[in-house]
Each structure stands twice: as structure tokens, then as C-alpha cells.
Design a protein around this motif. Structure first.
Motif, PDB file in Angstrom:
ATOM      1  N   MET A  71       0.990  -1.179   0.011  1.00  0.00           N
ATOM      2  CA  MET A  71      -0.072  -0.058  -0.013  1.00  0.00           C
ATOM      3  C   MET A  71       0.796   1.358  -0.021  1.00  0.00           C
ATOM      4  O   MET A  71       2.083   1.179   0.203  1.00  0.00           O
ATOM      5  CB  MET A  71      -0.886   0.157   1.162  1.00  0.00           C
ATOM      6  CG  MET A  71      -0.002   0.134   2.592  1.00  0.00           C
ATOM      7  SD  MET A  71      -1.192  -0.233   4.038  1.00  0.00           S
ATOM      8  CE  MET A  71      -1.500  -2.100   3.865  1.00  0.00           C
ATOM      9  N   THR A  83      -1.985   5.083   3.570  1.00  0.00           N
ATOM     10  CA  THR A  83      -3.247   4.038   3.785  1.00  0.00           C
ATOM     11  C   THR A  83      -2.497   3.251   5.052  1.00  0.00           C
ATOM     12  O   THR A  83      -3.268   3.059   6.040  1.00  0.00           O
ATOM     13  CB  THR A  83      -3.310   2.843   2.730  1.00  0.00           C
ATOM     14  OG1 THR A  83      -3.792   3.700   1.532  1.00  0.00           O
ATOM     15  CG2 THR A  83      -4.333   1.890   3.132  1.00  0.00           C
ATOM     16  N   HIS A  93      -5.131  -6.709  -0.611  1.00  0.00           N
ATOM     17  CA  HIS A  93      -4.233  -5.424  -0.459  1.00  0.00           C
ATOM     18  C   HIS A  93      -4.226  -5.127  -1.959  1.00  0.00           C
ATOM     19  O   HIS A  93      -5.168  -4.856  -2.514  1.00  0.00           O
ATOM     20  CB  HIS A  93      -3.222  -5.599   0.205  1.00  0.00           C
ATOM     21  CG  HIS A  93      -2.274  -6.929  -0.147  1.00  0.00           C
ATOM     22  ND1 HIS A  93      -1.123  -6.525  -0.784  1.00  0.00           N
ATOM     23  CD2 HIS A  93      -2.434  -8.054   0.091  1.00  0.00           C
ATOM     24  CE1 HIS A  93      -0.620  -7.594  -1.095  1.00  0.00           C
ATOM     25  NE2 HIS A  93      -1.190  -8.858  -0.462  1.00  0.00           N
ATOM     26  N   GLU A 137      -9.774   1.109  -5.509  1.00  0.00           N
ATOM     27  CA  GLU A 137      -8.501   1.852  -4.861  1.00  0.00           C
ATOM     28  C   GLU A 137      -7.372   0.708  -4.690  1.00  0.00           C
ATOM     29  O   GLU A 137      -6.543   1.172  -4.301  1.00  0.00           O
ATOM     30  CB  GLU A 137      -9.211   2.383  -3.740  1.00  0.00           C
ATOM     31  CG  GLU A 137     -10.296   3.473  -3.695  1.00  0.00           C
ATOM     32  CD  GLU A 137      -9.331   4.745  -4.627  1.00  0.00           C
ATOM     33  OE1 GLU A 137      -8.065   5.053  -4.298  1.00  0.00           O
ATOM     34  OE2 GLU A 137     -10.185   5.364  -5.287  1.00  0.00           O
ATOM     35  N   ARG A 179      -4.353   1.901  -2.332  1.00  0.00           N
ATOM     36  CA  ARG A 179      -4.854   2.883  -1.336  1.00  0.00           C
ATOM     37  C   ARG A 179      -6.097   2.152  -0.580  1.00  0.00           C
ATOM     38  O   ARG A 179      -6.789   2.968   0.061  1.00  0.00           O
ATOM     39  CB  ARG A 179      -5.566   4.147  -1.696  1.00  0.00           C
ATOM     40  CG  ARG A 179      -4.454   4.975  -2.576  1.00  0.00           C
ATOM     41  CD  ARG A 179      -4.689   6.562  -2.807  1.00  0.00           C
ATOM     42  NE  ARG A 179      -5.829   6.375  -4.146  1.00  0.00           N
ATOM     43  CZ  ARG A 179      -6.134   7.500  -4.703  1.00  0.00           C
ATOM     44  NH1 ARG A 179      -5.326   8.641  -4.601  1.00  0.00           N
ATOM     45  NH2 ARG A 179      -7.247   7.321  -5.575  1.00  0.00           N
ATOM     46  N   ALA A 180      -5.968   0.833  -0.594  1.00  0.00           N
ATOM     47  CA  ALA A 180      -7.019   0.040   0.015  1.00  0.00           C
ATOM     48  C   ALA A 180      -6.524  -1.164   0.733  1.00  0.00           C
ATOM     49  O   ALA A 180      -5.467  -1.753   0.269  1.00  0.00           O
ATOM     50  CB  ALA A 180      -8.218  -0.237  -0.806  1.00  0.00           C
ATOM     51  N   PHE A 224     -10.106   6.605   7.647  1.00  0.00           N
ATOM     52  CA  PHE A 224     -10.354   6.145   6.173  1.00  0.00           C
ATOM     53  C   PHE A 224     -11.467   6.993   5.462  1.00  0.00           C
ATOM     54  O   PHE A 224     -12.253   7.246   6.078  1.00  0.00           O
ATOM     55  CB  PHE A 224     -10.592   4.550   6.035  1.00  0.00           C
ATOM     56  CG  PHE A 224      -9.416   3.709   6.329  1.00  0.00           C
ATOM     57  CD1 PHE A 224      -8.318   3.451   5.482  1.00  0.00           C
ATOM     58  CD2 PHE A 224      -9.330   3.247   7.624  1.00  0.00           C
ATOM     59  CE1 PHE A 224      -7.364   2.518   5.801  1.00  0.00           C
ATOM     60  CE2 PHE A 224      -8.484   2.493   8.104  1.00  0.00           C
ATOM     61  CZ  PHE A 224      -7.367   2.212   7.118  1.00  0.00           C
ATOM     62  N   ASP A 242     -10.411   2.280   2.522  1.00  0.00           N
ATOM     63  CA  ASP A 242      -9.623   2.991   1.593  1.00  0.00           C
ATOM     64  C   ASP A 242      -9.252   4.250   1.978  1.00  0.00           C
ATOM     65  O   ASP A 242     -10.387   4.836   2.564  1.00  0.00           O
ATOM     66  CB  ASP A 242      -9.881   2.807   0.254  1.00  0.00           C
ATOM     67  CG  ASP A 242     -11.128   3.337  -0.306  1.00  0.00           C
ATOM     68  OD1 ASP A 242     -11.427   4.758   0.019  1.00  0.00           O
ATOM     69  OD2 ASP A 242     -11.901   2.691  -0.856  1.00  0.00           O
ATOM     70  N   THR A 243      -8.262   5.038   1.363  1.00  0.00           N
ATOM     71  CA  THR A 243      -8.234   6.289   1.710  1.00  0.00           C
ATOM     72  C   THR A 243      -8.614   7.382   0.460  1.00  0.00           C
ATOM     73  O   THR A 243      -7.899   8.446   0.717  1.00  0.00           O
ATOM     74  CB  THR A 243      -6.514   6.623   2.025  1.00  0.00           C
ATOM     75  OG1 THR A 243      -5.877   6.154   1.027  1.00  0.00           O
ATOM     76  CG2 THR A 243      -6.330   5.870   3.486  1.00  0.00           C
TER      77      THR A 243
END
Length: 267
Positions: free
Chosen positions: A141, A145, A175, A191, A196-197, A237, A256-257
Motif C-alpha cells: 500500500m 493508507t 491489499h 482503490e 490505497r485500500a 479512512f 480505503d483512503t
């Protein structure tokens, strides 16, 4: 000259009156009234004095009294070997930390590319543990994240399972992966494909118990704890999806971000 009985009676009464006037006060047959102060003193003397109870002796005072004279009051200094062990452990953790936080353990990966231009991570890291909780498998990631994951575990996951746990492992369902949302054909890139997740399917406790999202979401006490964890992820998140969102997330939390102008999307 003979005196009549009346003259004799008058003489006796006169003599008695003179004797009564001459008698001192303390010899009077009528008792004197005691002064109020004497009565108060007599009452006080007849009752025991009321004194305050002594304050109990504090345990610290007792411990200090029985302390051997050769034992110092200050705590003993930490042994050198223990100091070196702590420093070595910190040095080791700092060496294997990423994203500028000793609580985030892993290794830098660098740029992660893909055949699709929509996927990839510029400065990826591979995370093995956050806040002392191990990931079931190393997860790739970006640092944003990883920092969000560490904050969520430290502030929500660990406190929630404090009595039941402690929690020692996060079970990672997914991931980084270059794929579309929910693997649907023609959908937008997930994502996950941008690093980002991360998907979490369960939480392992120190005694070996595993609380899964699939089995625990519908029954207590796991339901209450899992819902608290789900709510706690909303903030660190940008997107939080769980079993109530759709059929694709019935067995895990998607975190996720991605950020939105309207704020976090949590369902």
C-alpha cells in the motif's frame, strides 16, 4: 413579782429571734443554690473527655519504618543489560519501520507498476504489522493508507478487544491488486489498484480465538464490537464498507483512503 405566762412567751420568742439573726449564713437550715459554673464543672467531671480519634497510619509510613537502613529511598536504577536490551529492540524496530513511524513495521518497495496505466503505486511499502498487531500476510500500500491503518488499530481495534483479547493479528483478505471495483467487468479501477485500500476479514486474539466479520456481524458480543470497529474506521479512512453495504462485503471490511468533498463515505 410574778410574770404572767404571756410575758414568758414573749421573752422566749424575742430570744429566739436574736439567735436566728446572729447565726452565720452557712449554718442556715435552707440549702444554698450552687452557682451555674460549679454545676457545669461537676457535669464535665462526671463524663469522659471527648477527644478526636488518631489518624490511621499510612502504609507508606509503616513501610518506611520497617525499611532496612541500607536500602535507599530512591528506586534502583535499571540494570545495564536491560537498558541495552530495550535500546537494541528500539533500534531494531526503528530500522525496520516505514513511513516515519516506529509503530508501522515493514519495508519500502518503491514504485509498483502495472500493464494498466490506471494502476500502480509511486512509493509503495509492504506492511507486516501496525501498532504491535501483525498482519496475516505482508500487504502492499502507500504510506497514507499505512498511517490510517495504524491509527485505526491503535485507537479503535485494540481498545475494543482489550478485555476479549488482546488482539494480535489482522486477517487480510486483500491489499494491492490491479482490478476493477468488486471485480466487475467494465467497472472503474478499484482503490486496491492504486495501493490505497486493504480488506480485513477477521481479528485473531492472543488465546487463538478468531472473530470474523462473516460470522460475528449478526450476533453478540461480536456484533457490538465489530460495529464499533467499523464506525471507528470512518475518519482515518475515506471509504468504509461492511456487511450492510452490499453482498460483496458481507465477509470483510473494505477500507480505503480515497477522499471526497462531502466527507468520508461509510456504509
Amino acid at each position: 413579782m410574778k410574770l404572767g405566762w404571756r410575758h414568758v412567751l414573749i421573752g422566749v420568742l424575742a430570744a429566739a429571734a436574736m439567735t436566728s439573726q446572729a447565726a452565720p449564713l452557712e449554718q442556715s437550715l435552707v440549702p444554698l443554690t450552687r452557682p451555674a459554673s460549679d454545676q457545669t464543672a461537676l457535669t464535665a467531671a462526671s463524663q469522659p473527655a471527648v477527644r478526636p480519634m488518631p489518624r490511621p497510619i499510612a502504609p507508606q509510613v509503616t513501610a518506611a519504618a520497617i525499611r532496612p537502613s541500607d536500602v535507599p529511598l530512591r528506586p534502583l536504577m535499571r540494570p545495564k543489560w536491560l537498558e541495552q536490551e530495550v535500546l537494541f529492540k528500539k533500534r531494531k524496530l526503528r530500522k525496520s519501520s516505514v513511513c516515519g513511524d516506529i509503530a508501522i513495521q515493514g519495508k519500502p518497495v518503491g514504485r509498483v507498476g502495472s500493464k494498466s496505466s490506471a494502476c500502480g503505486v509511486k512509493d509503495a511499502v509492504q506492511i507486516t504489522s501496525v501498532s504491535g498487531v501483525v498482519l496475516s500476510r505482508p500487504s502492499t500500500m502507500d504510506c497514507g493508507t499505512a498511517i490510517a491503518l495504524n491509527k485505526w488499530v491503535d485507537k479503535t481495534v485494540k481498545p475494543t478487544f482489550k478485555r476479549r483479547g488482546p488482539v494480535i493479528e489482522l486477517q487480510v483478505a486483500a491489499h494491492y491488486a490491479c482490478r476493477t471495483r468488486n471485480n466487475r467487468k467494465g467497472a472503474r479501477i478499484s482503490e486496491h489498484g492504486k495501493g490505497r485500500a486493504i480488506d480485513i476479514s477477521g481479528f485473531k486474539m492472543a488465546d487463538g480465538e478468531v472473530v470474523t466479520v462473516l460470522n460475528g456481524w449478526r450476533k453478540n458480543p461480536s456484533q457490538k464490537q465489530l460495529k464499533k470497529i467499523w464506525r471507528g474506521a470512518c475518519g482515518p479512512f475515506g471509504t468504509v464498507l461492511g456487511p450492510n453495504s452490499d453482498r460483496y462485503h458481507r465477509d470483510h471490511f473494505h477500507l480505503d483512503t480515497a477522499r471526497y468533498r462531502s466527507g468520508p463515505y461509510c456504509r
